[in-house]
Design an enzyme around this catalytic site. Structure first.
Site, PDB file in Angstrom:
ATOM      1  N   LYS A 162       0.949  -1.871   0.061  1.00  0.00           N
ATOM      2  CA  LYS A 162      -0.043   0.034  -0.165  1.00  0.00           C
ATOM      3  C   LYS A 162       1.099   1.462  -0.318  1.00  0.00           C
ATOM      4  CE  LYS A 162      -4.378  -1.659   2.404  1.00  0.00           C
ATOM      5  NZ  LYS A 162      -3.533  -3.327   2.082  1.00  0.00           N
ATOM      6  N   ARG A 217      -6.893  -8.239 -10.409  1.00  0.00           N
ATOM      7  CA  ARG A 217      -7.244  -8.751  -9.983  1.00  0.00           C
ATOM      8  C   ARG A 217      -9.009  -9.227 -10.618  1.00  0.00           C
ATOM      9  NH1 ARG A 217     -10.401  -9.839  -5.566  1.00  0.00           N
ATOM     10  NH2 ARG A 217      -9.376  -9.745  -3.877  1.00  0.00           N
ATOM     11  N   GLU A 261      -3.070   7.329   7.888  1.00  0.00           N
ATOM     12  CA  GLU A 261      -3.410   7.867   6.876  1.00  0.00           C
ATOM     13  C   GLU A 261      -4.706   8.745   8.261  1.00  0.00           C
ATOM     14  OE1 GLU A 261      -3.374   5.512   2.928  1.00  0.00           O
ATOM     15  OE2 GLU A 261      -5.206   5.551   4.422  1.00  0.00           O
ATOM     16  N   HIS A 301     -14.877  -4.452   7.099  1.00  0.00           N
ATOM     17  CA  HIS A 301     -14.235  -3.886   6.545  1.00  0.00           C
ATOM     18  C   HIS A 301     -13.800  -5.430   5.207  1.00  0.00           C
ATOM     19  CE1 HIS A 301     -12.193  -1.312   8.200  1.00  0.00           C
ATOM     20  NE2 HIS A 301     -11.934  -1.607   9.604  1.00  0.00           N
TER      21      HIS A 301
END
Length: 653
Positions: A119, A300, A203, A238
């Site tokens: 990430k 994908r 973040e 999530h």
């Protein structure tokens, strides 16, 4: 034009393997399935032209064994490997190994996967490409003083995220500086355990977040297009539950900004094949072009790709096969249009009321609504198949399409209501309640919606008097055509002056339901329940709503299947022992340790065995002083409600 493959191997299982096989068959391409011990009789094995056994049931010994999969491709003459999703689909080393073996990988290059695999590196790359990124720190320095300082600069609340992996692991929200050190330590431990990498990024936490993603497609000729957006904000832990396309509230300005950014992201890594650019969106005051940020890229095909196919009329698997064979993308951007609205709901074997605990079981009864142009049922199981503890417990995906969002959502709720599953607990009631929720129906959805309304959405209704009466009639052996199929029943039919009556008993949870059943005129039956309610009068055909399976009766009312224990003496005798006087597994799990044996005298609260479930250990203790009559074996994998221990009463031996 490039030559299409004549044979491909599918390095996956379940519904995605079946999905790929259907398109390949339509295109005249032969397919090779791979399977583990647990999947020897699976639907994808039956559907494929050939099948190769690749190992034991655990994924580490089968579906994650790239060497075995490549050997299977070479042995069968498969020219290409389709990875599906999950397993090895985003493993760049596997891509390199497939390519080195002279086989085509149906997907992006190893370099593209590596570029988006971590990430922090991916976000630095996106910043250079001009794609908006969530304000935060994505650097290499991992000292707590650096991370805490960056958190202050960003402004609380912040989100600590593991730089590797996903699924919510290694992720912590922090609301103030004092809580940062403990949250960081916790996130690092979890990330290390899950991914072998404890490095994190920090973040800005978006207070009203929406998860909107853009389907992109590239080829090996430099072309990249988008196929519009999907909204995946309906999540629990999530993980996505219901996805839709297009996103509710989307404006032309917002769509252009997001799709332009998504195409730019794919071009930055010379992407080829199907991919998804995921964005986090601040939906607090509607959708605005300056309030979305790159989150990650899935290199994908996505689980939710059918909703995009429904609104564009494009078969994404066909595009994957054509592009991997060297063809250009079949359509230009101007030729890709959006039509109507689509939803996808994931039907899982899981107990929503128990925190979405995964379940196992045999699908003794499985019935879906009839598929058609406006409804797709994507599944990899049939009636009689088992939900294995080794793999993801998804049973099916219900995908609906309509001219607008309301019509598509109504169709989804109806499809869920018409789905009947007996043999395992499922999330169908939860899905129906979410589809009918006023905020969700109005498009007021963010990633916290399910958590906020969890108690309401996961509450299970109690069986109605009618449901109980139907189960009683079925237990009495009443035939849908009238009369009784039970040779022992004394219900010969209607007698005007003295109706024949029979007492019937069934089990409900940990209690029992008793009722008197009386034959009435016109193939009708009267049921007087033991609680004094009734009589409930039902036609004989009402038992069509009841499904029998070993030791049980299931009555379907909408999305809910009410399970009752059949207390017929003949059935009880065949059930291996103990429906009472014993201990049952509270969830599926592995018997890690057994501390008693048959014949042992045990005391109240004495530990008898240790059950491992969801990576946690649960000690099962004796409920009272007793003698152990039987106990499960150490190392046994058990299903929810499996009898673990049976007892004799102390003093009877």
């Amino acid at each position: 034009m490039s030559r299409l493959f004549s044979k491909i191997l599918i390095a996956n299982r379940g519904e995605i393997a079946c999905r790929v096989i259907r398109t390949a068959r339509r295109m005249g391409i032969r397919t090779v399935a791979v399977y583990s011990d647990a999947d020897a009789r699976a639907l994808h094995v039956e559907m494929a032209d050939e099948a190769v056994h690749i190992g034991p049931s655990p994924v580490g010994e089968s579906y994650l064994r790239g060497d075995k999969i490549i050997a299977a491709a070479q042995a069968t003459g498969a020219e290409a490997v389709h990875p599906g999703y999950g397993f090895l689909s985003e493993n760049p080393d596997f891509v390199d190994e497939v390519t080195a073996a002279g086989v085509t990988f149906i997907g992006p290059s190893a370099d593209s996967i590596r570029a988006m695999g971590l990430k922090d590196a991916a976000k630095r790359l996106m910043e250079k490409a001009g794609v908006p990124v969530v304000p935060g720190y994505h650097g290499e320095a991992q000292e707590i003083v650096v991370l805490a300082s960056k958190a202050r600069e960003i402004g609380y609340p912040v989100l600590i995220k593991a730089r590797a992996g996903g699924g919510g692991k290694g992720m912590r929200r922090v609301d103030d500086p004092d809580a940062f050190p403990e949250a960081l330590a916790s996130a690092r431990r979890e990330a290390k355990a899950a991914f072998g990498d404890d490095r994190v990024l920090v973040e800005k936490y978006i207070l009203s977040p929406r998860h909107i993603e853009v389907q992109v497609f590239g080829d090996n000729h430099g072309n990249v297009v988008h196929l519009f957006e999907r909204d995946c904000s309906a999540q629990r832990r999530h993980q996505k539950v219901i996805e839709e396309a297009p996103a509710p509230g989307m404006t032309p300005e917002m769509r252009k900004a997001m799709t332009d950014a998504a195409v730019k992201a794919a071009q930055a890594i010379s992407y080829s094949g199907a991919g998804t650019i995921e964005f986090i969106v601040d939906g607090a005051n509607g959708l605005h072009p300056d309030r979305f940020w790159f989150m990650e890229m899935n290199t994908r095909l996505q689980v939710e790709h059918p909703v995009t196919e429904m609104v564009t009329g494009i078969d994404l698997v066909e595009w994957q096969l054509r592009v991997a064979a060297g063809e250009a993308i079949p359509r230009t951007q101007d030729q890709i249009t959006l039509s109507g609205h689509a939803f996808e709901a994931r039907v899982y074997a899981e107990d929503a009321a128990k925190g979405f605990l995964p379940a196992t079981g045999t699908l003794h009864h499985l019935a879906f609504p009839a598929a058609g142009p406006e409804l797709r049922v994507e599944t990899g199981v049939r009636a009689g198949d088992a939900i294995s503890p080794f793999y993801d417990p998804m049973i099916a995906k219900l995908v609906t399409h309509g001219p607008d969002r309301t019509a598509a959502l109504d169709a989804l709720a109806e499809a869920v209501n018409e789905t009947q599953i007996a043999g395992s607990v499922t999330n169908t009631v939860f899905l129906r309640e979410l589809a009918l929720d006023p905020d969700f129906a109005a498009g007021r959805v963010d990633t916290g919606l399910i958590e906020r309304k969890a108690e309401t959405l996961t509450a299970l209704p109690a069986p109605s008097e009618t449901a109980k009466a139907k189960a009683i009639l079925a237990a009495a052996g009443i035939s849908p055509a009238g009369g009784s199929t039970d040779p022992w029943a004394a219900l010969g039919g209607y007698a005007h002056f003295n109706p024949v009556q029979r007492q019937v008993k069934i089990g409900e949870d940990h209690a029992s339901v008793e009722a008197a059943v009386t034959a009435l005129e016109g193939d009708r039956w009267g049921v007087v329940l033991g609680d004094g309610n009734g009589p409930v009068t039902l036609p004989a055909k009402s038992v069509q709503d009841v499904v029998r399976w070993p030791g049980h009766l299931t009555v379907f009312e909408g999305a809910m299947g009410f399970n009752f224990a059949s207390l017929d003496p003949l059935e009880q005798a065949s059930e291996s022992g103990a429906a009472s006087g014993g201990l049952r597994a509270p969830m599926p799990g592995l018997v890690k340790l057994v501390r008693a044996k048959a014949g042992d005298h045990v005391s109240k609260d004495q530990p008898l065995l240790v059950l491992e479930a969801m990576k946690m250990e649960h000690t099962i203790t004796a409920p009272a002083d007793a003698i152990v009559a039987s106990i499960v074996q150490q190392g046994e994998q058990v299903e929810d409600r499996t009898v673990l221990v049976t007892f004799e009463e102390a003093g009877t031996a």
